[in-house]
Design an enzyme around this catalytic site. Structure first.
Site, PDB file in Angstrom:
ATOM      1  N   ASP A  12     -14.319  30.000  26.519  1.00  0.00           N
ATOM      2  CA  ASP A  12     -15.679  30.576  26.860  1.00  0.00           C
ATOM      3  C   ASP A  12     -16.689  29.986  25.594  1.00  0.00           C
ATOM      4  O   ASP A  12     -16.096  29.203  24.731  1.00  0.00           O
ATOM      5  CB  ASP A  12     -15.829  32.137  26.473  1.00  0.00           C
ATOM      6  CG  ASP A  12     -14.969  32.606  25.124  1.00  0.00           C
ATOM      7  OD1 ASP A  12     -14.696  31.867  24.318  1.00  0.00           O
ATOM      8  OD2 ASP A  12     -14.833  33.721  25.227  1.00  0.00           O
ATOM      9  N   GLU A  14     -16.041  41.427  29.698  1.00  0.00           N
ATOM     10  CA  GLU A  14     -16.265  42.688  28.850  1.00  0.00           C
ATOM     11  C   GLU A  14     -15.771  43.980  29.978  1.00  0.00           C
ATOM     12  O   GLU A  14     -15.506  43.806  30.756  1.00  0.00           O
ATOM     13  CB  GLU A  14     -17.668  42.764  28.540  1.00  0.00           C
ATOM     14  CG  GLU A  14     -18.068  41.730  27.667  1.00  0.00           C
ATOM     15  CD  GLU A  14     -17.940  42.045  26.032  1.00  0.00           C
ATOM     16  OE1 GLU A  14     -16.884  42.406  25.889  1.00  0.00           O
ATOM     17  OE2 GLU A  14     -18.781  41.349  25.386  1.00  0.00           O
TER      18      GLU A  14
END
Ligand code: PGA
Length: 241
Positions: free
Chosen positions: A67, A143
């Protein structure tokens, strides 16, 4: 999931480095998935040392990072691009063209993510994916949510992640609110997943991750569905197991 509990962070870092080094010795053109954050810093220091002392050869290794914040310039000391060069790539003999990190400056995030997935698919996924875990159970920047995304995508960071990452920034306001992250598809493309977990603040999420409940509210619990996961923890993180 195989579990290895180490005495402390130093031992965890050494054990993790042995795993990664063995993979590279067995397959010099290994495709490595890499993570950022506080946890893998010791692993990267050990790998750099193994390169210096034992000629651990990265010349054919290909890397894909999980990421990157979005947007963020590479020169920003908090970018994951900067982190990777600072902690690992500058200290080993990796070819710049073999390094892949989502581009935090890409004008079109969607195109960037699609191109990232295509590169990963073309190469056949990763051989070994290094992973951390957020205090909220996130993997990469996937998330906790009602559902998780398969593809690499742009995502919003949760308040708990912004708070956890604020320690690297001068003020919490400076933490970027978005990121580009591999989705579950790319993470699960790994033949082996090597998850590193250190510290007592991770103990309760670790307990949930190993529980019988597989839920997108704890993305790491999904790893129970992967056939080859090695979790290396220190005693503090394993406290509630
Ligand atoms: P940390 O981050 O290693 O800094 O705890 C892990 C993560 O957020 O995935």
């Amino acid at each position: 999931m195989k579990r290895i509990v180490c005495k402390n962070y130093d031992e965890l870092s050494r054990v993790a480095a042995t795993y990664v080094a063995r993979q590279i010795w067995e397959k010099p053109d290994t495709v490595l998935g890499l993570a950022t954050g506080g946890t893998p810093i010791g692993l990267y220091a050990n790998l750099a040392e193994m390169h210096r002392q034992n000629d651990l050869d990265f010349s054919k290794v290909v890397t894909f990072n999980l990421d990157e914040y979005y947007p963020i310039p590479k020169e920003n000391r908090q970018s994951y691009d900067f982190f990777m060069w600072d902690n690992l790539f500058s200290h080993i003999n990796i070819s710049k063209e073999n390094v892949h990190i989502p581009d935090g400056t890409a004008p079109d995030a969607e195109l960037e993510c699609a191109a990232y997935d295509k590169m990963l698919a073309d190469i056949g996924g990763t051989d070994l994916q290094v992973l951390g875990i957020g205090v909220n159970g996130h993997i990469g920047f996937n998330e906790p949510a009602d559902y998780l995304e398969f593809s690499t995508h742009k995502t919003s960071l949760t308040e708990s992640t912004i708070a956890a990452n604020a320690r690297f920034f001068a003020t919490p306001d400076e933490v970027p609110r978005h990121a580009l992250t591999m989705g579950l598809g790319a993470i699960f493309s790994a033949k082996t997943i090597l998850m590193l977990i250190s510290g007592e603040n991770k103990a309760s999420v670790v307990k949930e991750m190993f529980s019988d409940r597989i839920t997108p509210q704890n993305p790491a619990s999904m790893l129970q569905l992967h056939p080859n996961v090695v979790v290396i923890l220190d005693q503090a993180a394993a406290k509630l197991l």
